[in-house]
Design an enzyme around this catalytic site. Structure first.
Site, PDB file in Angstrom:
ATOM      1  N   LYS A   1     -10.100   2.516  -2.271  1.00 52.68           N
ATOM      2  CA  LYS A   1     -10.294   1.957  -0.933  1.00 52.68           C
ATOM      3  C   LYS A   1     -11.639   2.388  -0.360  1.00 52.68           C
ATOM      4  O   LYS A   1     -11.970   3.573  -0.326  1.00 52.68           O
ATOM      5  CB  LYS A   1      -9.142   2.414  -0.038  1.00 52.68           C
ATOM      6  CG  LYS A   1      -9.104   1.799   1.346  1.00 52.68           C
ATOM      7  CD  LYS A   1      -7.806   2.211   2.045  1.00 52.68           C
ATOM      8  CE  LYS A   1      -7.658   1.601   3.426  1.00 52.68           C
ATOM      9  NZ  LYS A   1      -6.356   1.953   4.034  1.00 52.68           N
TER      10      LYS A   1
ATOM     11  N   GLU B   1       0.822  -1.205   0.000  1.00 55.00           N
ATOM     12  CA  GLU B   1       0.000   0.000   0.000  1.00 55.00           C
ATOM     13  C   GLU B   1       0.858   1.259   0.000  1.00 55.00           C
ATOM     14  O   GLU B   1       1.833   1.368   0.740  1.00 55.00           O
ATOM     15  CB  GLU B   1      -0.915   0.006   1.237  1.00 55.00           C
ATOM     16  CG  GLU B   1      -1.875   1.189   1.281  1.00 55.00           C
ATOM     17  CD  GLU B   1      -2.698   1.239   2.554  1.00 55.00           C
ATOM     18  OE1 GLU B   1      -3.735   1.920   2.559  1.00 55.00           O
ATOM     19  OE2 GLU B   1      -2.314   0.570   3.548  1.00 55.00           O
TER      20      GLU B   1
ATOM     21  N   CYS C   1      -5.762  -2.690   2.422  1.00 55.42           N
ATOM     22  CA  CYS C   1      -5.485  -2.591   3.859  1.00 55.42           C
ATOM     23  C   CYS C   1      -6.726  -2.730   4.742  1.00 55.42           C
ATOM     24  O   CYS C   1      -7.182  -3.841   4.981  1.00 55.42           O
ATOM     25  CB  CYS C   1      -4.724  -1.309   4.160  1.00 55.42           C
ATOM     26  SG  CYS C   1      -3.827  -1.363   5.733  1.00 55.42           S
TER      27      CYS C   1
END
Length: 297
Positions: free
Chosen positions: A117, A44, A154
């Site tokens: 995300k 990431e 994540c």
């Protein structure tokens, strides 16, 4: 689609120099391809230090457009090597509108797709809500010449809903670029519990959905830029890993070393596993309506 894929996950340390970090990523991608990798996953926000430890408007200068300079270089390298690359960039979509975005490049260098995300944390040391707008593209797999990739980022990895929706949409692999680590002021037992939980939740996505999981994390200590105590910061815990569709480890990195992690993933095993563990068949969707509520009061 091919049944067997050689995959690689790149785990590395980052510095404060964006150019050096990207150059290092490109070199590691070349090395992974030389070692036979067809699909290569980066960690990431691989172009910089993890800047979300503090809320600082100057850090928005790190963001770039998509397409942009990094996507140009990554796409060119994907075409040169004939590999699929999963990258993770700080996207400037418009003035005042930024995303934490994974971009996937196909073997011809084209952008196969992107994922913004969806779950954005806001915790001490992880002030991501200050920087990132939640994604607006949903949980849609990205079609590549190697198969359909369920790419998330994540904090998404803690939520079974995202993994399930990706699998339901046909994702053949779940992929998580990640930046996570320890607070050095936590007790060692607490640090171990956190690491174990992180590994367990992602292995459970493999089990519950019958698909392999690739998780790429960074390593090294990154100091809190505004702290005076040298211990304030994040010790990224590495432990990048690759599992098969029953959550079995195919490869597992250490907690402090830079590493290019390789494994061979047999996608046809997902079919076999889903036949003996038919979770999709036995889901009781007629009784899951309350899942659309935030909480059952």
């Amino acid at each position: 689609m091919t049944n067997t894929l050689n995959v690689a996950v790149i785990q590395q340390r980052n510095s404060a120099t964006v150019e050096d970090n990207l150059t290092k990523c490109l070199a590691n991608i070349e090395q992974a391809a030389k070692q036979g990798a067809q699909l290569i996953v980066l960690q990431e926000l691989h172009n910089s230090l993890y800047f979300c430890q503090q809320e600082d408007v100057d850090q928005f200068d790190l963001a770039e457009t998509i397409p942009g300079p990094s996507t140009d270089k990554l796409g060119q390298l994907a075409a040169k090597l004939g590999v699929v690359i999963v990258s993770s960039l700080f996207e400037k979509r418009a003035e005042g509108l930024y995303h934490n975005t994974a971009v996937v490049f196909d073997t011809d260098g084209s952008m196969a797709g992107q994922y913004r995300k969806m779950h954005i944390p806001d915790d001490p040391g992880f002030y991501e809500k200050f920087y990132f707008t939640p994604g607006d593209q949903g949980f849609e797999p990205i079609e590549t010449s190697l198969g359909k990739l369920g790419v998330m980022v994540c904090w998404d990895q803690w939520f079974p809903e995202g993994a399930r929706l990706m699998a339901m949409a046909g994702a053949q692999l779940l992929i998580y670029p990640t930046a996570i680590g320890w607070d050095l002021f936590d007790e060692q037992d607490e640090q171990q519990r956190q690491l174990d939980a992180w590994i367990t939740i992602q292995r459970s996505h493999a089990v519950a959905n019958g698909v392999p999981v690739l998780s790429a994390n960074r390593v090294g200590f990154e100091a809190d830029p505004k702290a005076t105590d040298a211990k304030h910061g994040i010790e990224f815990w590495g432990n990048s890993f690759i599992t098969g569709p029953q959550g079995e480890f195919l490869a597992h990195a250490q907690h402090q070393d830079e590493e290019i992690l390789h494994a061979q993933v047999n996608l046809s095993r997902s079919t076999d596993v889903r036949r003996i563990w038919p979770y999709l068949r036995d889901r009781r969707i007629d009784h899951y309506q309350d899942l659309t509520k935030l909480y059952r009061d």
